[in-house]
Design a protein around this motif. Structure first.
Motif, PDB file in Angstrom:
ATOM      1  N   UNK A   1     -66.914 103.069  23.401  1.00 44.19           N
ATOM      2  CA  UNK A   1     -67.895 103.559  24.368  1.00 44.19           C
ATOM      3  C   UNK A   1     -68.428 102.388  25.203  1.00 44.19           C
ATOM      4  N   UNK A   2     -69.756 102.165  25.233  1.00 42.77           N
ATOM      5  CA  UNK A   2     -70.311 101.054  26.021  1.00 42.77           C
ATOM      6  C   UNK A   2     -70.077  99.743  25.272  1.00 42.77           C
ATOM      7  N   UNK A   3     -68.966  99.090  25.573  1.00 44.76           N
ATOM      8  CA  UNK A   3     -68.619  97.877  24.841  1.00 44.76           C
ATOM      9  C   UNK A   3     -67.757  96.980  25.716  1.00 44.76           C
ATOM     10  N   UNK A   4     -67.448  95.799  25.213  1.00 42.55           N
ATOM     11  CA  UNK A   4     -66.557  94.872  25.919  1.00 42.55           C
ATOM     12  C   UNK A   4     -65.195  94.803  25.241  1.00 42.55           C
ATOM     13  N   UNK A   5     -64.987  95.630  24.219  1.00 43.11           N
ATOM     14  CA  UNK A   5     -63.766  95.652  23.420  1.00 43.11           C
ATOM     15  C   UNK A   5     -63.594  94.358  22.629  1.00 43.11           C
ATOM     16  N   UNK A   6     -64.690  93.615  22.464  1.00 42.98           N
ATOM     17  CA  UNK A   6     -64.631  92.355  21.737  1.00 42.98           C
ATOM     18  C   UNK A   6     -64.268  92.509  20.271  1.00 42.98           C
ATOM     19  N   UNK A   7     -64.703  93.589  19.650  1.00 42.65           N
ATOM     20  CA  UNK A   7     -64.397  93.793  18.223  1.00 42.65           C
ATOM     21  C   UNK A   7     -62.926  94.125  18.028  1.00 42.65           C
ATOM     22  N   UNK A   8     -62.357  94.879  18.954  1.00 39.02           N
ATOM     23  CA  UNK A   8     -60.912  95.123  18.922  1.00 39.02           C
ATOM     24  C   UNK A   8     -60.167  93.816  19.147  1.00 39.02           C
ATOM     25  N   UNK A   9     -60.639  93.013  20.099  1.00 43.38           N
ATOM     26  CA  UNK A   9     -60.016  91.718  20.370  1.00 43.38           C
ATOM     27  C   UNK A   9     -60.067  90.828  19.134  1.00 43.38           C
ATOM     28  N   UNK A  10     -61.196  90.847  18.431  1.00 46.06           N
ATOM     29  CA  UNK A  10     -61.343  89.996  17.250  1.00 46.06           C
ATOM     30  C   UNK A  10     -60.282  90.315  16.211  1.00 46.06           C
ATOM     31  N   UNK A  11     -59.981  91.598  16.032  1.00 43.67           N
ATOM     32  CA  UNK A  11     -58.977  91.995  15.041  1.00 43.67           C
ATOM     33  C   UNK A  11     -57.561  91.768  15.578  1.00 43.67           C
ATOM     34  N   UNK A  12     -57.311  92.201  16.796  1.00 46.18           N
ATOM     35  CA  UNK A  12     -55.950  92.113  17.323  1.00 46.18           C
ATOM     36  C   UNK A  12     -55.516  90.674  17.561  1.00 46.18           C
ATOM     37  N   UNK A  13     -56.459  89.746  17.730  1.00 52.45           N
ATOM     38  CA  UNK A  13     -56.101  88.358  18.001  1.00 52.45           C
ATOM     39  C   UNK A  13     -56.275  87.466  16.778  1.00 52.45           C
ATOM     40  N   UNK A  14     -56.503  88.051  15.624  1.00 53.57           N
ATOM     41  CA  UNK A  14     -56.526  87.235  14.421  1.00 53.57           C
ATOM     42  C   UNK A  14     -55.103  86.765  14.138  1.00 53.57           C
ATOM     43  N   UNK A  15     -54.956  85.596  13.492  1.00 52.34           N
ATOM     44  CA  UNK A  15     -53.639  85.030  13.233  1.00 52.34           C
ATOM     45  C   UNK A  15     -52.838  85.985  12.354  1.00 52.34           C
ATOM     46  N   UNK A  16     -51.598  86.241  12.724  1.00 49.50           N
ATOM     47  CA  UNK A  16     -50.780  87.230  12.015  1.00 49.50           C
ATOM     48  C   UNK A  16     -49.528  86.567  11.423  1.00 49.50           C
ATOM     49  N   UNK A  17     -49.168  86.951  10.162  1.00 51.42           N
ATOM     50  CA  UNK A  17     -49.866  87.967   9.362  1.00 51.42           C
ATOM     51  C   UNK A  17     -51.026  87.356   8.584  1.00 51.42           C
ATOM     52  N   UNK A  18     -52.206  87.835   8.816  1.00 46.04           N
ATOM     53  CA  UNK A  18     -53.395  87.359   8.130  1.00 46.04           C
ATOM     54  C   UNK A  18     -53.794  88.377   7.077  1.00 46.04           C
ATOM     55  N   UNK A  19     -54.773  88.027   6.304  1.00 44.08           N
ATOM     56  CA  UNK A  19     -55.280  88.956   5.306  1.00 44.08           C
ATOM     57  C   UNK A  19     -55.782  90.225   5.985  1.00 44.08           C
ATOM     58  N   UNK A  20     -56.422  90.057   7.112  1.00 40.74           N
ATOM     59  CA  UNK A  20     -56.927  91.209   7.858  1.00 40.74           C
ATOM     60  C   UNK A  20     -55.795  92.132   8.269  1.00 40.74           C
ATOM     61  N   UNK A  21     -54.757  91.576   8.870  1.00 43.91           N
ATOM     62  CA  UNK A  21     -53.655  92.420   9.318  1.00 43.91           C
ATOM     63  C   UNK A  21     -52.953  93.114   8.160  1.00 43.91           C
ATOM     64  N   UNK A  22     -52.838  92.438   7.030  1.00 42.27           N
ATOM     65  CA  UNK A  22     -52.189  93.040   5.882  1.00 42.27           C
ATOM     66  C   UNK A  22     -52.977  94.245   5.391  1.00 42.27           C
ATOM     67  N   UNK A  23     -54.298  94.105   5.355  1.00 37.19           N
ATOM     68  CA  UNK A  23     -55.140  95.228   4.944  1.00 37.19           C
ATOM     69  C   UNK A  23     -55.003  96.382   5.936  1.00 37.19           C
ATOM     70  N   UNK A  24     -55.012  96.061   7.222  1.00 41.15           N
ATOM     71  CA  UNK A  24     -54.932  97.117   8.223  1.00 41.15           C
ATOM     72  C   UNK A  24     -53.580  97.805   8.230  1.00 41.15           C
TER      73      UNK A  24
END
Length: 370
Positions: free
Chosen positions: A76-99
């Protein structure tokens, strides 16, 4: 597809059974799972309450057997920064593996389709997984002028939120905008922006504040629900205690300088060069609850204070209106217990080890391909 379980997905990435069990233990520790609580009030399914077992084994079995969790992600009213934070994390990272144990059924930014096609896909997912999907919301919801400040496909953000929330098993508000209104809500708040939990009161809502939110906090909370079918322990502001139970100040590497009374008075003085405490330069760490000082960013590389910038307090409500970012503040400070400090440092180390483990699996996979 949701029918594919997490173990199958990880095997496809070259993670062996042994490494899979190790990773399960690391995830359990990083997300604060130390044992299965044999209590009804724990919120766990009944079958997990009657027998105590190592948390890593419970997590491993859940990842092996559970279907992938469907997720619908609204912006909604956002800058998409939280999506950017996840999508631009180093891959494969722990975050990406969980997702990768999830299936994102709808996301305006990440979905390949657009327009009526992606809207139809969202509708079908809501019907197929009614009562099962997790709703993730990024961005605040405006109410002024009948919601005219955020309209998607001819519908207001509030209308879309209510419709999607009705069939959700739980709602996760990612980022300070979705959690507390964030920048759009800053005075004078012309759009009458609201956080999700102010508008949805008949569903469990978890707030993952931050500008942007730490990716591991988002992924860890979603993974908790995917594995246990229940939400983690929350504080009074609906934030997961694992990630928001301590202040940044409690676990800050500059804390020793605070105790010694050594403060930087400008960004280029000798104190700043020596890494002294930034409290007198406006650091909001003492009143800001977040895991920034332990999880950090970019695989544990750094966080604002480590890089020489005061904490802005972005995980707290109304942080934009809390006075100048570089003005000193007055805050009651309590010394953390040794146990709290040890647990926080342990969580940071675990996340780093988990990332290293996954990177090792990636290298092995590349070696076999050659």
């Amino acid at each position: 597809m949701p029918e594919e379980n997490g173990n199958n997905k990880m095997q496809g990435k070259g993670v062996t059974r042994r490494d899979f069990l190790k990773l399960s233990g690391l995830l359990a520790t990083a997300m604060g799972f130390t044992a299965v609580p044999p209590l009804e009030e724990s919120g766990l399914p009944a079958q997990l309450n009657h027998v105590a077992q190592p948390a890593e084994m419970m997590m491993a079995r859940a990842l092996e057997t559970k279907q992938r969790l469907p997720v619908i992600w609204l912006n909604f009213q956002d800058c998409t920064g939280c999506t950017e934070a996840i999508s631009r994390s180093v891959s494969p990272s722990l975050t990406n593996l969980v997702l990768n144990t999830l299936t994102i059924e709808y996301h305006e930014t990440l979905s390949a389709a657009s327009g009526f096609q992606v809207e139809e896909a969202k509708k079908q997912a809501m019907e197929k997984y009614a009562g099962q999907y997790i709703l993730v919301v990024e961005g605040s919801i405006p109410l002024a002028n009948d919601g005219a400040y955020c309209v998607i496909g001819g519908r207001t953000a509030l209308d879309i939120l209510k419709e999607t929330a009705a069939g959700a098993a739980a709602i996760i508000a990612v980022g300070s905008c979705a959690s507390f209104g964030g920048l759009p809500k800053a005075d004078p708040n012309p759009t009458d922006a609201k956080g999700v939990w102010e508008l949805i009161t008949d569903k469990p809502v978890v707030n993952i504040p931050g500008c942007p939110a730490i990716p591991e906090a988002t992924a860890g909370t979603i993974a908790h629900f995917a594995i246990f079918g229940a939400l983690p322990e929350l504080d009074g502001l609906h934030r997961p205690m694992t990630f928001y139970g301590q202040t940044v100040h409690d676990r800050c590497q500059r804390r020793a300088f605070y105790e010694a009374g050594k403060f930087a008075l400008s960004f280029d003085d000798e104190g700043a060069k020596q890494g002294w405490c930034l409290y007198k330069l406006g650091c909001k760490g003492p009143t800001t609850h977040s895991a920034c000082a332990t999880i950090k960013w970019d695989q544990g590389l750094s966080f604002p204070i480590q890089s020489g910038h005061p904490c802005l307090g972005c995980t707290e409500p109304n942080f934009w209106d809390g006075g100048g970012f570089y003005q000193g503040q007055s805050a009651p400070l309590d010394r953390p217990t040794a146990a709290a400090v040890g647990a926080a440092l342990g969580a940071g180390a675990v996340l780093g080890i988990g990332t290293a483990l996954v990177n090792k699996a990636k290298k092995q996979t590349k070696g076999k391909a050659k």
